[in-house]
Design a protein around this motif. Structure first.
Motif, PDB file in Angstrom:
ATOM      1  N   LEU A  60       1.811   7.330   0.572  1.00 22.51           N
ATOM      2  CA  LEU A  60       1.172   6.077   0.273  1.00 22.51           C
ATOM      3  C   LEU A  60       1.528   4.891   1.274  1.00 22.51           C
ATOM      4  O   LEU A  60       0.713   4.045   1.707  1.00 22.51           O
ATOM      5  N   PHE A  61       2.734   4.941   1.759  1.00 22.84           N
ATOM      6  CA  PHE A  61       3.349   3.786   2.584  1.00 22.84           C
ATOM      7  C   PHE A  61       3.410   4.065   4.121  1.00 22.84           C
ATOM      8  O   PHE A  61       4.101   3.406   4.667  1.00 22.84           O
ATOM      9  N   ASP A  62       2.798   5.248   4.318  1.00 22.40           N
ATOM     10  CA  ASP A  62       2.539   5.315   5.683  1.00 22.40           C
ATOM     11  C   ASP A  62       1.503   4.879   6.600  1.00 22.40           C
ATOM     12  O   ASP A  62       0.952   5.238   7.717  1.00 22.40           O
ATOM     13  N   CYS A  63       0.942   3.521   6.370  1.00 22.50           N
ATOM     14  CA  CYS A  63       0.161   2.931   6.848  1.00 22.50           C
ATOM     15  C   CYS A  63       0.312   2.292   8.278  1.00 22.50           C
ATOM     16  O   CYS A  63      -0.704   2.644   9.155  1.00 22.50           O
ATOM     17  N   CYS A  70      -4.756   0.491   9.456  1.00 23.83           N
ATOM     18  CA  CYS A  70      -4.007  -0.671   8.658  1.00 23.83           C
ATOM     19  C   CYS A  70      -4.625  -1.961   8.759  1.00 23.83           C
ATOM     20  O   CYS A  70      -4.942  -2.572   7.675  1.00 23.83           O
ATOM     21  N   TYR A  77     -10.934  -5.369   3.480  1.00 21.44           N
ATOM     22  CA  TYR A  77     -10.770  -4.241   2.290  1.00 21.44           C
ATOM     23  C   TYR A  77     -12.155  -3.786   1.917  1.00 21.44           C
ATOM     24  O   TYR A  77     -12.223  -2.592   1.972  1.00 21.44           O
ATOM     25  N   CYS A 129      -1.370  -1.272  -5.205  1.00 19.26           N
ATOM     26  CA  CYS A 129      -1.350  -1.258  -3.658  1.00 19.26           C
ATOM     27  C   CYS A 129      -2.658  -0.673  -3.305  1.00 19.26           C
ATOM     28  O   CYS A 129      -2.924   0.511  -2.533  1.00 19.26           O
ATOM     29  N   GLN A 131      -4.736  -1.544  -0.754  1.00 20.37           N
ATOM     30  CA  GLN A 131      -4.887  -1.617   0.624  1.00 20.37           C
ATOM     31  C   GLN A 131      -4.247  -0.258   1.169  1.00 20.37           C
ATOM     32  O   GLN A 131      -4.794   0.334   1.990  1.00 20.37           O
ATOM     33  N   CYS A 132      -2.877   0.167   0.695  1.00 19.16           N
ATOM     34  CA  CYS A 132      -2.188   1.111   1.183  1.00 19.16           C
ATOM     35  C   CYS A 132      -2.912   2.435   0.583  1.00 19.16           C
ATOM     36  O   CYS A 132      -2.974   3.241   1.187  1.00 19.16           O
ATOM     37  N   CYS A 135      -5.993   2.896   2.791  1.00 16.63           N
ATOM     38  CA  CYS A 135      -5.429   3.551   4.120  1.00 16.63           C
ATOM     39  C   CYS A 135      -4.893   5.049   3.995  1.00 16.63           C
ATOM     40  O   CYS A 135      -5.266   6.075   4.892  1.00 16.63           O
ATOM     41  N   GLN A 136      -4.514   5.429   2.828  1.00 14.98           N
ATOM     42  CA  GLN A 136      -3.983   6.780   2.643  1.00 14.98           C
ATOM     43  C   GLN A 136      -5.400   7.729   2.373  1.00 14.98           C
ATOM     44  O   GLN A 136      -5.425   8.922   2.833  1.00 14.98           O
TER      45      GLN A 136
END
Length: 146
Positions: A60-63, A70, A77, A129, A131-132, A135-136
């Motif tokens: 999830l946080f590999d933006c 990103c 968004y 989250c 936005q995250c 991205c995912q």
């Protein structure tokens, strides 16, 4: 030499011993081939399992592994969600008229990819989250070839 037997052809084998004493009916074996496993019922309409078989291909946080995506998601968004909807084949009006469309799109991606999870988890991830999550989802669609 036997007149019916030609040159260069070996004579038929002669068995000496126990094998020659066994009747041909006893030498025959029956073979059973199992085409479907007994007790396993499959539904031809069901594509995958209900619970999914794998996790997300990226965290999830590999933006920051995809900085263009990103930045696009961070600054616009709604445009990013529209692009995800288009990649999934959704109607252009979906983004305007469907409530909680971001949760629905996440659930659809998870279902298409056979990804483990449930709608409650999807709702929490998008609420905390968004936005995250977008991205995912974008990375997942790219990795799935969509």
């Amino acid at each position: 030499m036997d007149p019916q037997q030609g040159y260069g052809i070996p004579p038929p084998p002669q068995h000496m011993g126990r094998d020659s004493q066994v009747y041909p009916q006893q030498q025959q074996q029956n073979t059973t081939v199992v085409v479907t496993q007994p007790g396993v019922h499959t539904n031809p309409l069901l594509v995958g399992t209900v619970y999914g078989t794998r996790g997300w291909s990226t965290d999830l946080f590999d933006c920051m592994s995809d900085s263009d995506n990103c930045l696009y998601t961070a600054f616009c968004y709604s445009c990013a969600m529209f692009a995800i909807g288009v990649r999934l084949g959704e109607n252009n009006c979906t983004m305007c008229f469907v409530p909680a469309v971001d949760i629905n799109l996440r659930t659809r991606i998870r279902t298409l990819g056979g990804i483990e999870g449930d709608m409650c988890n999807d709702c929490i991830v998008v609420a905390c989250c968004a936005q995250c999550a977008a991205c995912q989802e974008y990375r997942e669609l790219r990795n799935m070839g969509l």
